[in-house]
Design a protein around this motif. Structure first.
Motif, PDB file in Angstrom:
ATOM      1  N   ARG A 336      -8.702  23.907 -72.634  1.00  0.00           N
ATOM      2  CA  ARG A 336      -9.438  25.123 -72.266  1.00  0.00           C
ATOM      3  C   ARG A 336      -8.722  25.800 -71.108  1.00  0.00           C
ATOM      4  NH1 ARG A 336     -14.762  26.960 -72.616  1.00  0.00           N
ATOM      5  NH2 ARG A 336     -15.471  24.999 -73.539  1.00  0.00           N
ATOM      6  N   SER A 337      -8.630  27.104 -71.182  1.00  0.00           N
ATOM      7  CA  SER A 337      -8.085  27.899 -70.075  1.00  0.00           C
ATOM      8  C   SER A 337      -9.049  29.040 -69.780  1.00  0.00           C
ATOM      9  CB  SER A 337      -6.696  28.446 -70.422  1.00  0.00           C
ATOM     10  OG  SER A 337      -6.755  29.296 -71.549  1.00  0.00           O
ATOM     11  N   SER A 338      -9.275  29.273 -68.491  1.00  0.00           N
ATOM     12  CA  SER A 338     -10.208  30.314 -68.064  1.00  0.00           C
ATOM     13  C   SER A 338      -9.585  31.117 -66.939  1.00  0.00           C
ATOM     14  CB  SER A 338     -11.525  29.697 -67.574  1.00  0.00           C
ATOM     15  OG  SER A 338     -12.104  28.879 -68.549  1.00  0.00           O
ATOM     16  N   SER A 339      -9.940  32.375 -66.881  1.00  0.00           N
ATOM     17  CA  SER A 339      -9.455  33.235 -65.805  1.00  0.00           C
ATOM     18  C   SER A 339     -10.531  34.244 -65.442  1.00  0.00           C
ATOM     19  CB  SER A 339      -8.162  33.955 -66.209  1.00  0.00           C
ATOM     20  OG  SER A 339      -8.377  34.760 -67.355  1.00  0.00           O
ATOM     21  N   LEU A 340     -10.514  34.650 -64.187  1.00  0.00           N
ATOM     22  CA  LEU A 340     -11.489  35.608 -63.681  1.00  0.00           C
ATOM     23  C   LEU A 340     -10.820  36.517 -62.666  1.00  0.00           C
ATOM     24  CD1 LEU A 340     -14.434  36.633 -63.115  1.00  0.00           C
ATOM     25  CD2 LEU A 340     -14.576  34.850 -61.372  1.00  0.00           C
ATOM     26  N   TYR A 341     -11.025  37.807 -62.825  1.00  0.00           N
ATOM     27  CA  TYR A 341     -10.606  38.818 -61.852  1.00  0.00           C
ATOM     28  C   TYR A 341     -11.868  39.590 -61.476  1.00  0.00           C
ATOM     29  CZ  TYR A 341      -6.063  37.787 -63.964  1.00  0.00           C
ATOM     30  OH  TYR A 341      -4.947  37.149 -64.443  1.00  0.00           O
ATOM     31  N   ALA A 342     -12.223  39.568 -60.214  1.00  0.00           N
ATOM     32  CA  ALA A 342     -13.492  40.166 -59.833  1.00  0.00           C
ATOM     33  C   ALA A 342     -13.417  40.756 -58.442  1.00  0.00           C
ATOM     34  CB  ALA A 342     -14.609  39.123 -59.903  1.00  0.00           C
ATOM     35  N   GLY A 343     -14.344  41.632 -58.156  1.00  0.00           N
ATOM     36  CA  GLY A 343     -14.417  42.226 -56.835  1.00  0.00           C
ATOM     37  C   GLY A 343     -15.727  42.947 -56.633  1.00  0.00           C
ATOM     38  N   ARG A 344     -16.012  43.222 -55.392  1.00  0.00           N
ATOM     39  CA  ARG A 344     -17.239  43.935 -55.051  1.00  0.00           C
ATOM     40  C   ARG A 344     -17.001  44.784 -53.820  1.00  0.00           C
ATOM     41  NH1 ARG A 344     -23.075  41.212 -55.462  1.00  0.00           N
ATOM     42  NH2 ARG A 344     -21.918  40.290 -57.179  1.00  0.00           N
ATOM     43  N   LEU A 345     -17.551  45.983 -53.839  1.00  0.00           N
ATOM     44  CA  LEU A 345     -17.457  46.932 -52.736  1.00  0.00           C
ATOM     45  C   LEU A 345     -18.859  47.416 -52.409  1.00  0.00           C
ATOM     46  CD1 LEU A 345     -15.573  48.753 -50.935  1.00  0.00           C
ATOM     47  CD2 LEU A 345     -15.724  50.424 -52.785  1.00  0.00           C
ATOM     48  N   TYR A 346     -19.243  47.379 -51.132  1.00  0.00           N
ATOM     49  CA  TYR A 346     -20.574  47.854 -50.776  1.00  0.00           C
ATOM     50  C   TYR A 346     -20.527  48.566 -49.432  1.00  0.00           C
ATOM     51  CZ  TYR A 346     -21.284  44.184 -47.273  1.00  0.00           C
ATOM     52  OH  TYR A 346     -21.177  43.381 -46.174  1.00  0.00           O
ATOM     53  N   VAL A 347     -21.583  49.344 -49.194  1.00  0.00           N
ATOM     54  CA  VAL A 347     -21.745  50.029 -47.920  1.00  0.00           C
ATOM     55  C   VAL A 347     -23.192  49.873 -47.476  1.00  0.00           C
ATOM     56  CG1 VAL A 347     -22.242  52.243 -49.025  1.00  0.00           C
ATOM     57  CG2 VAL A 347     -21.460  52.202 -46.659  1.00  0.00           C
ATOM     58  N   LYS A 348     -23.391  49.709 -46.168  1.00  0.00           N
ATOM     59  CA  LYS A 348     -24.724  49.654 -45.570  1.00  0.00           C
ATOM     60  C   LYS A 348     -24.859  50.817 -44.602  1.00  0.00           C
ATOM     61  CE  LYS A 348     -24.433  45.655 -43.708  1.00  0.00           C
ATOM     62  NZ  LYS A 348     -24.818  44.465 -42.898  1.00  0.00           N
ATOM     63  N   SER A 349     -26.005  51.454 -44.651  1.00  0.00           N
ATOM     64  CA  SER A 349     -26.204  52.605 -43.775  1.00  0.00           C
ATOM     65  C   SER A 349     -27.693  52.854 -43.582  1.00  0.00           C
ATOM     66  CB  SER A 349     -25.542  53.844 -44.386  1.00  0.00           C
ATOM     67  OG  SER A 349     -25.803  54.991 -43.608  1.00  0.00           O
ATOM     68  N   PRO A 350     -28.123  53.389 -42.414  1.00  0.00           N
ATOM     69  CA  PRO A 350     -29.532  53.760 -42.239  1.00  0.00           C
ATOM     70  C   PRO A 350     -29.861  54.990 -43.062  1.00  0.00           C
ATOM     71  CG  PRO A 350     -28.247  54.402 -40.317  1.00  0.00           C
ATOM     72  CD  PRO A 350     -27.333  53.593 -41.183  1.00  0.00           C
ATOM     73  N   LEU A 351     -31.097  55.066 -43.524  1.00  0.00           N
ATOM     74  CA  LEU A 351     -31.556  56.217 -44.300  1.00  0.00           C
ATOM     75  C   LEU A 351     -33.075  56.326 -44.176  1.00  0.00           C
ATOM     76  CD1 LEU A 351     -30.863  58.533 -46.264  1.00  0.00           C
ATOM     77  CD2 LEU A 351     -31.305  56.919 -48.135  1.00  0.00           C
ATOM     78  N   CYS A 352     -33.543  57.438 -43.598  1.00  0.00           N
ATOM     79  CA  CYS A 352     -34.971  57.757 -43.507  1.00  0.00           C
ATOM     80  C   CYS A 352     -35.793  56.622 -42.919  1.00  0.00           C
ATOM     81  CB  CYS A 352     -35.511  58.144 -44.884  1.00  0.00           C
ATOM     82  SG  CYS A 352     -34.820  59.691 -45.507  1.00  0.00           S
ATOM     83  N   GLY A 353     -35.362  56.085 -41.787  1.00  0.00           N
ATOM     84  CA  GLY A 353     -36.118  55.054 -41.111  1.00  0.00           C
ATOM     85  C   GLY A 353     -35.946  53.664 -41.674  1.00  0.00           C
ATOM     86  N   GLY A 354     -35.175  53.526 -42.730  1.00  0.00           N
ATOM     87  CA  GLY A 354     -34.926  52.217 -43.322  1.00  0.00           C
ATOM     88  C   GLY A 354     -33.441  51.971 -43.435  1.00  0.00           C
ATOM     89  N   GLU A 355     -33.068  51.102 -44.349  1.00  0.00           N
ATOM     90  CA  GLU A 355     -31.657  50.792 -44.560  1.00  0.00           C
ATOM     91  C   GLU A 355     -31.355  50.793 -46.044  1.00  0.00           C
ATOM     92  OE1 GLU A 355     -28.894  47.603 -42.492  1.00  0.00           O
ATOM     93  OE2 GLU A 355     -29.902  46.680 -44.215  1.00  0.00           O
TER      94      GLU A 355
END
Length: 702
Positions: A336-355
């Motif tokens: 068996r051979s397996s491969s994975l290419y993955a990534g994630r991009l996120y942003v955090k910011s305040p908005l209208c009294g919350g996040e």
């Protein structure tokens, strides 16, 4: 209020512009290192008074303060987790009661193996958070998230931790882990390695009863399984931090060699049993590289990217020999051979009294299995096959949280596109290959009465994808009349979960109702062949279930007891047979601080007989584990003596009744034993790699 929201919206728009510009040059993205529920973050800032419990409920998250409590002297992170409510540690396996295996993070980076939890010392842990209702930033199939925050005790120079352990059960096992770290200014360089020699033994028997050709038939076998294996891992990486920017990377290489031997007998009805020996020689190699980049655009706006590449290869040679008839040997090979290419991009910011937290998560996965049956006669009903599965997944998510007085709100939405292509012997299987578009919402409402009383109600819809090992189309020979295999036609599960979580003084309660459509359970049935053959494989089923757990935890002098009692009740009808007997269970953890710095822990647990999917598990009313820990030379040396399954009462038996085949499985694991571990520390430091996995769920499926 309007002006305040407008200012925050302008900052949010600036952060979004940065992310959109980065998306043009970066293919994948990563998840947030913080809970989707910002209420957790806000309430964690409340000053802890002497009347507050070591573990408190914050929204749907159990927050346990480790620093300054007796838990900080237990030894490893695994030792600490075993003492926390709702968490069960069995050897090095961590699970959450009613939720299964959680995603685990240390300072935001993922934990891919138990060695990392054994390597992390309890005195370096600041707090542990158990999120029982993860939001949209996590893969929809994640039912619980465990987040460990360490103390930031950075020290320039070299530090080292070495831990050796010897355990004796039915056989002796050895392990050693070495962790080196060098820090100088903005640079943090680390190197770690471990090696283990395991010897596991499992004994048991299997009795199958069915109606075959109009006659009641019994197909039986006995097993004496030995699992000697040698495995290790080598990991090297760095972190660099300067001002508002930080980045890092690591590479991990993990080889393993194993030998499996099953000596037993097979029989049909009252015929003379036939001796049989199954041998398997296996090896595997895993390469994993990870990178991260983090940038604070302002005090309230953060952009984060993570990427992962994983390559894994494994091979097995299997031979079943019947000494009375050498010509009937059955041999097979698989790779068996397996491969994975993955990534994630996120942003955090305040908005209208919350996040608000929003981003994208994408991955490409490939899993290839080449199975070759070398016995021509058996090959007529277990043919050789070459299967290949490819999956492209692209998701966007957003969640927003805010507090209004004592009320808290968290809402999220996740859209995911999945393109799955499955091939058998080089030809696309159009019945199995598919493209899916899925939108999964989550919602959480909470009310904060006071520090000792809170209530949270949440709802989540999720898509749970089966592991790739269950999607294979190949079959495996396990006996003259028994076959095991996967099911490439398994559909993705659609799960709806409604959860109520509350805390009052020293009591907590969790109540869950889940409706799972197309989850999978194992069945055994007749397989079409010229002779009697029974096939064990997973199939899609629809299950509804209720889980209720009540937790009591209180510190009484030097004694800290933790008691959990619960019930699991499901509704499942398969082929006219009901599977609905409830399971009642309890967990009783005790931690006692003894004179002269000794720490004693005692774990007791048990459960009644009942149904979990298509299996009915036998009762195991009382299982007891214990450990005694002592530190020397100003905590530089720690010695721990532990005993598992002291009274040899652990029960692993189960039965199954599906499609006219009744199965009675008796198993005796080698849990009873003692272990001695010695840990030496030289100027230990805090956490290292600050990245997070880009696709933890896909890694778990591989």
């Amino acid at each position: 209020m309007t002006i305040y929201c407008f200012r925050e919206f302008r900052l949010f728009r600036q952060c979004a512009a940065v992310v959109l510009s980065m998306c043009g040059s970066i293919l994948w993205g990563q998840q947030s290192e913080v809970p989707s529920d910002s209420v957790s973050l806000r309430l964690q800032e409340v000053v802890v008074t002497a009347h507050q419990p070591a573990t408190k409920l914050v929204g749907s998250t159990l927050v346990s303060t480790i620093a300054g409590s007796p838990l900080q002297n237990l030894g490893t992170a695994l030792d600490v987790l075993a003492q926390l409510p709702m968490i069960v540690v069995d050897d090095s396996s961590v699970s959450v009661t009613g939720k299964g295996s959680p995603d685990i993070y240390i300072d935001g980076r993922p934990v891919h193996d138990a060695d990392e939890l054994m390597r992390l010392r309890s005195e370096n842990i600041k707090r542990i958070e158990l999120d029982m209702a993860p939001g949209a930033m996590y893969a929809s199939g994640v039912n619980a998230v465990l987040k460990i925050t360490t103390k930031r005790s950075f020290i320039d120079g070299v530090s080292m931790i070495d831990r050796g352990e010897v355990s004796v059960r039915r056989k002796c096992s050895l392990s050693d882990m070495l962790d080196l770290n060098y820090r100088n200014g903005n640079w943090d360089i680390f190197l770690s390695g471990n090696i283990e020699r395991n010897n596991k033994v499992i004994k048991g028997s299997t009795i199958n009863r069915l109606l075959y050709e109009g006659k009641e038939t019994i197909v039986g076998s006995s097993q004496h399984n030995s699992y000697p294996s040698t495995e290790g891992a080598l990991k090297a990486g760095f972190n660099y931090s300067a001002g508002a920017m930080s980045l890092g990377a690591y590479y991990r290489y993990a080889p393993e060699n194993s030998r499996f031997t099953n000596v037993g007998k097979e029989w049909i009805d009252l015929n003379e049993p036939v001796s049989r020996k199954i041998s398997r020689r296996g090896s595997s190699r895993t390469h994993h590289g990870s990178v991260y980049y983090d940038h604070k655009l302002s005090d309230d706006c953060v952009v984060h990217f993570d990427g992962d590449i994983l390559k894994a290869n494994s091979s097995n040679d299997v031979s079943a020999v019947y000494p009375a008839d050498v010509s009937s040997a059955v041999s097979s090979e698989d790779s068996r051979s397996s491969s994975l290419y993955a990534g994630r991009l996120y942003v955090k910011s305040p908005l209208c009294g919350g996040e608000i937290t929003f981003g994208t998560q994408d991955s490409y996965t490939e899993s290839r299995l080449d199975y070759r049956m070398l016995n021509a006669e058996v090959g007529e009903y277990i043919p050789s096959s070459l299967t290949l599965g490819r999956q492209l997944s692209a998701a966007v998510f957003a969640s927003w949280s805010r507090m209004w007085g004592n009320f808290s709100f968290n809402g999220g939405l996740r859209y995911e596109y999945v393109d799955y292509n499955f091939q058998v012997n080089g030809k696309k299987d159009r019945d199995v290959s598919r493209r899916d578009h899925l939108v999964t919402p989550d919602l959480s409402l909470g009310y904060f009465f006071n520090e000792r009383a809170q209530l949270t109600l949440s709802y989540k819809m999720a898509a749970v994808r089966p592991p790739y090992s269950q999607l294979t189309g190949s079959l495996s020979y396990v006996g003259a009349h028994e076959i095991e295999g996967g099911n490439p036609a398994l559909r993705d599960e659609r799960m709806h979960d409604v959860q109520l979580f509350g805390m009052w003084n020293d009591f907590m309660v969790q109540a869950d109702y889940t409706r799972s459509i197309d989850t999978y359970g194992f069945v055994k049935r007749l397989y079409p062949a010229s002779s009697l053959q029974l096939l064990m494989q997973p199939v899609n089923i629809d299950v509804s279930a209720v889980d209720v757990y009540v937790i009591w935890r209180k510190k009484i002098g030097a004694w800290t007891p933790d008691f959990v009692v619960g019930m699991h009740k499901q509704w499942l009808d398969l082929d006219g047979t009901g599977h609905g007997t409830p399971i009642f269970s309890y967990y009783f953890d005790n931690m006692i601080s003894l004179p002269r710095g000794f720490m004693l822990t005692v774990w007791a647990r048990g459960q009644s007989s009942g149904d979990m999917h298509t299996n009915r598990f036998a009762a195991s009313w009382f299982t007891l584990d214990a450990s005694l820990t002592k530190e020397f030379f100003k905590k530089s040396l720690q010695v721990k003596l532990s005993a598992t399954d002291i009274f040899n009462t652990s029960n692993n038996d189960w039965t199954m009744n599906t499609y006219g085949v009744s199965v009675d499985k008796r198993q005796s694991y080698d849990r009873r034993g003692v272990a001695l571990s010695v840990t030496y520390r030289l100027r230990p430091v805090g956490s290292k790699y600050k990245g997070k996995t880009a696709s933890e769920s896909e890694m778990n499926r591989l």
